[in-house]
Design a protein around this motif. Sequence first.
Motif, mmCIF file in Angstrom:
data_model
loop_
_atom_site.group_PDB
_atom_site.id
_atom_site.type_symbol
_atom_site.label_atom_id
_atom_site.label_comp_id
_atom_site.label_asym_id
_atom_site.label_seq_id
_atom_site.Cartn_x
_atom_site.Cartn_y
_atom_site.Cartn_z
ATOM 1 N N THR A 149 8.820 63.690 23.373
ATOM 2 C CA THR A 149 8.649 62.725 22.296
ATOM 3 C C THR A 149 9.699 61.625 22.314
ATOM 4 O O THR A 149 9.637 60.720 21.499
ATOM 5 C CB THR A 149 8.686 63.438 20.931
ATOM 6 O OG1 THR A 149 9.939 64.106 20.797
ATOM 7 C CG2 THR A 149 7.551 64.418 20.806
ATOM 8 N N ASN A 150 10.676 61.698 23.206
ATOM 9 C CA ASN A 150 11.680 60.648 23.289
ATOM 10 C C ASN A 150 11.041 59.368 23.804
ATOM 11 O O ASN A 150 10.278 59.375 24.763
ATOM 12 C CB ASN A 150 12.828 61.061 24.210
ATOM 13 C CG ASN A 150 13.709 62.112 23.581
ATOM 14 O OD1 ASN A 150 13.689 62.293 22.372
ATOM 15 N ND2 ASN A 150 14.469 62.805 24.397
ATOM 16 N N LEU A 151 11.368 58.256 23.160
ATOM 17 C CA LEU A 151 10.815 56.962 23.547
ATOM 18 C C LEU A 151 11.866 56.165 24.300
ATOM 19 O O LEU A 151 13.051 56.239 23.995
ATOM 20 C CB LEU A 151 10.401 56.170 22.298
ATOM 21 C CG LEU A 151 9.309 56.759 21.427
ATOM 22 C CD1 LEU A 151 9.118 55.906 20.189
ATOM 23 C CD2 LEU A 151 8.011 56.869 22.184
ATOM 24 N N SER A 152 11.406 55.370 25.235
ATOM 25 C CA SER A 152 12.319 54.455 25.906
ATOM 26 C C SER A 152 12.622 53.317 24.937
ATOM 27 O O SER A 152 11.948 53.141 23.926
ATOM 28 C CB SER A 152 11.688 53.912 27.180
ATOM 29 O OG SER A 152 10.614 53.047 26.852
ATOM 30 N N ASP A 153 13.630 52.520 25.258
ATOM 31 C CA ASP A 153 13.988 51.384 24.399
ATOM 32 C C ASP A 153 12.816 50.419 24.250
ATOM 33 O O ASP A 153 12.548 49.913 23.166
ATOM 34 C CB ASP A 153 15.201 50.641 24.953
ATOM 35 C CG ASP A 153 16.501 51.396 24.747
ATOM 36 O OD1 ASP A 153 16.505 52.351 23.932
ATOM 37 O OD2 ASP A 153 17.502 51.044 25.390
ATOM 38 N N THR A 154 12.115 50.180 25.340
ATOM 39 C CA THR A 154 10.973 49.260 25.320
ATOM 40 C C THR A 154 9.869 49.781 24.406
ATOM 41 O O THR A 154 9.321 49.033 23.585
ATOM 42 C CB THR A 154 10.418 49.065 26.746
ATOM 43 O OG1 THR A 154 11.483 48.672 27.608
ATOM 44 C CG2 THR A 154 9.319 48.033 26.772
ATOM 45 N N LEU B 214 10.196 51.937 21.945
ATOM 46 C CA LEU B 214 10.692 51.941 20.575
ATOM 47 C C LEU B 214 10.593 50.544 19.958
ATOM 48 O O LEU B 214 10.143 50.387 18.820
ATOM 49 C CB LEU B 214 12.135 52.440 20.535
ATOM 50 C CG LEU B 214 12.791 52.505 19.165
ATOM 51 C CD1 LEU B 214 12.023 53.437 18.246
ATOM 52 C CD2 LEU B 214 14.241 52.954 19.297
ATOM 53 N N ARG B 215 10.979 49.529 20.728
ATOM 54 C CA ARG B 215 10.879 48.149 20.218
ATOM 55 C C ARG B 215 9.426 47.772 19.928
ATOM 56 O O ARG B 215 9.128 47.112 18.945
ATOM 57 C CB ARG B 215 11.486 47.178 21.229
ATOM 58 C CG ARG B 215 12.986 47.222 21.264
ATOM 59 C CD ARG B 215 13.546 46.135 22.184
ATOM 60 N NE ARG B 215 14.982 46.175 22.198
ATOM 61 C CZ ARG B 215 15.712 46.727 23.155
ATOM 62 N NH1 ARG B 215 15.121 47.279 24.202
ATOM 63 N NH2 ARG B 215 17.025 46.718 23.093
ATOM 64 N N ARG B 216 8.508 48.198 20.805
ATOM 65 C CA ARG B 216 7.084 47.904 20.607
ATOM 66 C C ARG B 216 6.579 48.552 19.316
ATOM 67 O O ARG B 216 5.905 47.915 18.513
ATOM 68 C CB ARG B 216 6.272 48.400 21.803
ATOM 69 C CG ARG B 216 4.772 48.098 21.718
ATOM 70 C CD ARG B 216 3.991 48.746 22.851
ATOM 71 N NE ARG B 216 4.220 50.167 23.020
ATOM 72 C CZ ARG B 216 3.717 51.122 22.215
ATOM 73 N NH1 ARG B 216 2.965 50.794 21.192
ATOM 74 N NH2 ARG B 216 3.970 52.401 22.443
ATOM 75 N N VAL B 217 6.938 49.808 19.095
ATOM 76 C CA VAL B 217 6.506 50.515 17.888
ATOM 77 C C VAL B 217 7.066 49.832 16.643
ATOM 78 O O VAL B 217 6.354 49.620 15.659
ATOM 79 C CB VAL B 217 6.946 51.997 17.947
ATOM 80 C CG1 VAL B 217 6.776 52.680 16.608
ATOM 81 C CG2 VAL B 217 6.173 52.737 19.027
ATOM 82 N N MET B 218 8.326 49.456 16.693
ATOM 83 C CA MET B 218 8.954 48.820 15.525
ATOM 84 C C MET B 218 8.347 47.443 15.245
ATOM 85 O O MET B 218 8.116 47.080 14.092
ATOM 86 C CB MET B 218 10.461 48.733 15.738
ATOM 87 C CG MET B 218 11.098 50.113 15.732
ATOM 88 S SD MET B 218 12.830 50.132 16.161
ATOM 89 C CE MET B 218 13.536 49.351 14.759
ATOM 90 N N ARG B 219 8.069 46.678 16.308
ATOM 91 C CA ARG B 219 7.430 45.367 16.113
ATOM 92 C C ARG B 219 6.064 45.527 15.453
ATOM 93 O O ARG B 219 5.704 44.798 14.534
ATOM 94 C CB ARG B 219 7.275 44.641 17.453
ATOM 95 C CG ARG B 219 8.429 43.747 17.807
ATOM 96 C CD ARG B 219 8.085 42.793 18.947
ATOM 97 N NE ARG B 219 7.674 43.469 20.172
ATOM 98 C CZ ARG B 219 8.496 43.895 21.119
ATOM 99 N NH1 ARG B 219 9.793 43.702 21.007
ATOM 100 N NH2 ARG B 219 8.040 44.492 22.194
ATOM 101 N N GLU B 220 5.302 46.509 15.922
ATOM 102 C CA GLU B 220 3.971 46.749 15.356
ATOM 103 C C GLU B 220 4.059 47.162 13.890
ATOM 104 O O GLU B 220 3.268 46.703 13.064
ATOM 105 C CB GLU B 220 3.236 47.821 16.172
ATOM 106 C CG GLU B 220 1.815 48.059 15.733
ATOM 107 C CD GLU B 220 0.941 46.820 15.772
ATOM 108 O OE1 GLU B 220 0.052 46.718 14.909
ATOM 109 O OE2 GLU B 220 1.139 45.943 16.644
#
Length: 124
Positions: free
Chosen positions: A89-94, A96-102
């Motif tokens: 379930t660990n997300l890469s930085d990329t 994580l940024r995509r999820v937060m932007r959405e």
Amino acid sequence: MSREIRRTMPLLSMSIVMQLTELSARQIRYYEEHHLIEPHRTEGNRRMFSLNDVDILLEIKDYLEQGMNIAKIKKIFTKKQDPAVAEETNLSDTELRRVMREEMRQAQRMQKSSIRQGDLSRFY
């Protein structure tokens, strides 16, 4: 006797655990039904709890006070017990940024502030 052995010994009755955790017997049985705790059973079928069981019950209580539901708490405990699940379930930085932007876009569409926006505002 090692510390871990002492913490796993089933010594405490339901009434003592109820006093220590301020949970009802029904709540404790409910968490047992959901396999969050597994107290030892005596020959007379009485539940006996270890110090580790009490710690788990207090942790569950804290999560519930934070507003989490049982499903979320089960996921947390599953991740703790099986580190391989946590790694998946660990997300890469990329990512994580995509999820937060959405999330922020959805919040803007609904004309609400994102839950995370308050947390992130201190960084920019």
